[in-house]
Design a protein around this motif. Structure first.
Motif: not given
Lengths: 116, 119
Positions: A50-52, A72-76
């Motif tokens: 949730q967010n970061e 809080g945007s893209f994820s890896t």
């Protein structure tokens, strides 16, 4: 189009190598999920942001797996020292918070990992 | 424990036939959400419907309809006058939302039903 995107779409690697996948969620969604799907099975939950903040991790997520969502945007999602059993489709989904926590999740096209 | 069972592994029909996909779920709470997703051969999961546990009204959307029965813990999906483009794997899924003591809202999927519609 502002759907969920994933990169790469396909990854072939040798056992023991590290791999990293990226997911870009729908821009206004603050929740981001990673799932894994093997042949003939439904997707299985791996982890959730949730967010970061990474709020939950499944027991499926061994120590070799790590996920981040720094701003809080893209994820890896990184898999270290890959094993043949890691071969699967890795799916990313995003949703808004809404009320009640049962908002629909929108999925990306997935990254298909093959470990030789 | 939370569980979703799709007993039909594969179904094959001829175009224009009606077909019903079964879904039975288990949950420990009175508040939950049920979903259906479609996964065509391209692989991307497509959201079809969400239903909360307090709304037992059946829903119809074009050729698609859903029958939710809490008494039998079932959420079945019917395609009327099937078409070749309906060929896909269909997944039923469940969420016990975090606000009601569940997990953080991750979907619990059944194993899916592969539907083949032949011309």
């Amino acid at each position: 189009d502002t759907g969920v995107s994933q990169d790469p779409r396909h990854k072939i690697t040798k056992r023991g190598q590290n791999v990293t996948f990226r997911c870009d969620p729908i821009s206004e969604h603050n929740r981001l999920y990673w799932y894994r799907q093997t042949l003939g099975q439904g997707p299985e939950f791996l982890t959730y942001f949730q967010n970061e903040a990474q709020l939950e991790k499944s027991r499926l997520l061994s120590d070799r797996f790590s996920a981040e969502r720094p701003k809080g945007s893209f994820s890896t999602l990184e898999i270290q020292r890959t094993e043949q059993g890691d071969s699967a489709m890795y799916l990313c989904a995003s949703s808004s918070t809404g009320t009640g926590g049962g908002n629909e999740q929108f999925f990306g096209p997935g990254t298909r990992l093959t470990v030789l | 424990a939370q569980k979703v069972t799709q007993a039909q592994t594969e179904i094959s029909v001829v175009e224009k036939e009606d077909v019903t996909l079964d879904c039975v779920y288990e949950t420990r709470d009175t508040t939950y959400y049920l979903f259906w997703y479609k996964q065509p051969p391209s692989g991307e999961l497509v959201f079809l419907i969400r239903r909360n546990s307090f709304d037992e009204q059946n829903e119809i959307s074009g050729r698609y309809s859903w029958n939710f029965q809490k008494s039998t813990s079932s959420f079945n999906f019917t395609i009327t006058a099937s078409q070749v483009v309906d060929s896909a794997v269909y997944f039923c899924a469940l969420i016990e939302p975090p606000n009601y003591g569940g997990s953080q809202g991750n979907l619990i999927f059944g194993k899916g039903t592969k539907l083949s519609v032949k011309p």
